[in-house]
Scaffold this motif. Structure first.
Motif, PDB file in Angstrom:
ATOM      1  N   LEU A 271       8.148   1.821  -2.236  1.00 59.32           N
ATOM      2  CA  LEU A 271       9.665   1.880  -2.803  1.00 59.32           C
ATOM      3  C   LEU A 271       9.490   3.319  -3.617  1.00 59.32           C
ATOM      4  N   GLU A 278      12.835   3.677  -8.256  1.00 61.04           N
ATOM      5  CA  GLU A 278      11.659   2.440  -8.318  1.00 61.04           C
ATOM      6  C   GLU A 278      10.472   3.082  -7.808  1.00 61.04           C
ATOM      7  N   SER A 280       7.027   1.272  -6.505  1.00 65.46           N
ATOM      8  CA  SER A 280       5.980   0.174  -6.109  1.00 65.46           C
ATOM      9  C   SER A 280       5.637  -0.046  -4.654  1.00 65.46           C
ATOM     10  N   TYR A 282       5.579  -2.256  -1.306  1.00 59.50           N
ATOM     11  CA  TYR A 282       6.234  -3.257  -0.800  1.00 59.50           C
ATOM     12  C   TYR A 282       5.561  -3.962   0.330  1.00 59.50           C
ATOM     13  N   ASN A 298       8.332  -5.151  -6.980  1.00 62.19           N
ATOM     14  CA  ASN A 298       8.613  -4.174  -7.829  1.00 62.19           C
ATOM     15  C   ASN A 298       7.687  -3.979  -9.144  1.00 62.19           C
ATOM     16  N   ARG A 300       4.988  -1.990 -10.763  1.00 61.41           N
ATOM     17  CA  ARG A 300       4.476  -0.788 -10.590  1.00 61.41           C
ATOM     18  C   ARG A 300       2.712  -0.749 -10.724  1.00 61.41           C
TER      19      ARG A 300
END
Length: 364
Positions: A271, A278, A280, A282, A298, A300
């Motif tokens: 993401l 955002e 991160s 997924y 979500n 990081r």
């Protein structure tokens, strides 16, 4: 995933210890760091100020903060003695790798574990990284049929051995090992300050090892140190072959039930790569199927932080339920094979044979 906070203590102040601090700060709703043990008071004060964490100076003080377990992340040569101390005190421990560094220490640690019935898991995190987890699911889903050989060029020493045993499902089998160490020049591309552009050329070893297990399964180990972990011109490679397919790095080839050959690519989903704010990881997909989805939506985290955080969650489950994810016997076996691999590299014209060790005697 646990919904209660996972409260842990930390012993150590080095590079790996910092991972656990970052993870606890990034997910305070899930992780709670009770305190960090640093025996040197002056060093501890500096560390506390730098990382904004509570620092204590003795194991008794750390235990008084009531962690459900402690993470042991100290210098390698001190780990086995410290583990025995924790066993004696009955403190559950998640230990960084390796748990000991020579064959005598491995056997002594196993003996101490049996004497004190220590509660321990080892933070061998690589199989919990997204890509390795996806490869492993490809294998356990049966796409490749019976897996018979692996060529791994991505992890050093006991980390590589652990992946070999897991992917080949060789358990505690003995094996014959032979190989040779070579030396080559490579241009540096990455350092502590980031990318390097000065063109410095360094000498790197490259270890090529063959491991022939009693079952007939074979591993080809290939690693270049120190270039392979931190280089833009030396990459990771993995090949796993089974009776009905293969993993060829990010390409998966397999047969359907009707024996129709299929070729698909692993696709990583991160993401925030383009225009949103955002960032991160997924998931990793193969075709329309999710092979892996991060348990920390979500957050990081890089891949290694995802894996280390997963170790913390699994350690919490181990303390609560007794469910192992990487126990002491596996950690000792991987380090034992690593030592035998090093012996083979030091005797390049000889075959080194492993023998069953105490921790493996009653393993199926």
């Amino acid at each position: 995933m646990s919904k209660e906070k996972i409260r842990f203590g930390l012993i150590g102040s080095g590079w790996r210890a910092e991972f656990y601090i970052r993870i606890a700060k990034a997910l305070p709703e899930l992780f709670q760091l009770s305190a960090v043990l640093i025996r040197d008071r002056e060093k501890g004060c500096i560390f506390a100020e730098k990382f904004q964490v509570r620092v204590v100076n003795s194991l008794e003080e750390l235990n008084a903060t009531q962690p459900e377990f402690v993470v042991l992340a100290i210098k390698r040569g001190m780990v086995s003695d410290y583990l025995i101390t924790l066993f004696k005190k009955g403190i559950p421990v998640l230990s960084e790798t390796p748990p000991a560094e020579d064959e005598e220490s491995l056997r002594n640690l196993w003996k101490a574990w049996g004497l004190y019935q220590g509660k321990i898991q080892v933070a061998e995190q690589y199989f919990l990284q997204p890509l390795y987890a996806s490869w492993y699911k490809t294998i356990t889903d049966g796409r490749l049929g019976e897996v018979e050989n692996i060529n791994i060029s991505s992890l050093h020493g006991y980390h590589g051995v652990g992946m070999i045993r897991k992917f080949l499902d060789t358990g505690f089998e003995n094996c014959k090992i032979y190989g040779k160490r070579y030396w080559f020049n490579v241009t540096e591309t990455y350092g502590r300050e980031g990318m390097a552009f000065d063109g410095e050329v360094v000498r790197c070893s490259r270890d090529r090892v063959t491991m022939e297990f009693d079952s007939g399964k074979v591993a080809f180990f290939d690693f270049s140190d120190p270039a392979q972990y931190h280089s833009f011109i030396r990459t990771r490679q993995l090949s796993v072959q089974g009776t009905r397919g293969e993993i060829d790095d990010l390409t998966i080839r397999y047969l359907t039930e009707e024996n129709i050959p299929v070729t698909q690519e692993l696709r990583r989903i991160d993401l925030g790569v383009y225009s949103n704010q955002e960032w991160s990881h997924y998931a990793i997909m193969l075709g329309e199927e999710f092979l892996y989805r991060t348990p920390f939506i979500n957050a990081r985290f890089n891949d290694d932080e995802i894996a280390v955080a997963s170790c913390l969650v699994k350690m919490h489950e181990y303390v609560a339920e007794g469910k192992e994810f990487y126990g002491l016997a596996d950690a000792l076996q991987d380090m034992y094979l690593c030592l035998k691999m090093e012996e083979a590299l030091n005797r390049p014209v000889s075959v080194v044979e492993t023998v069953t060790q105490p921790w493996a005697e009653n393993m199926e």
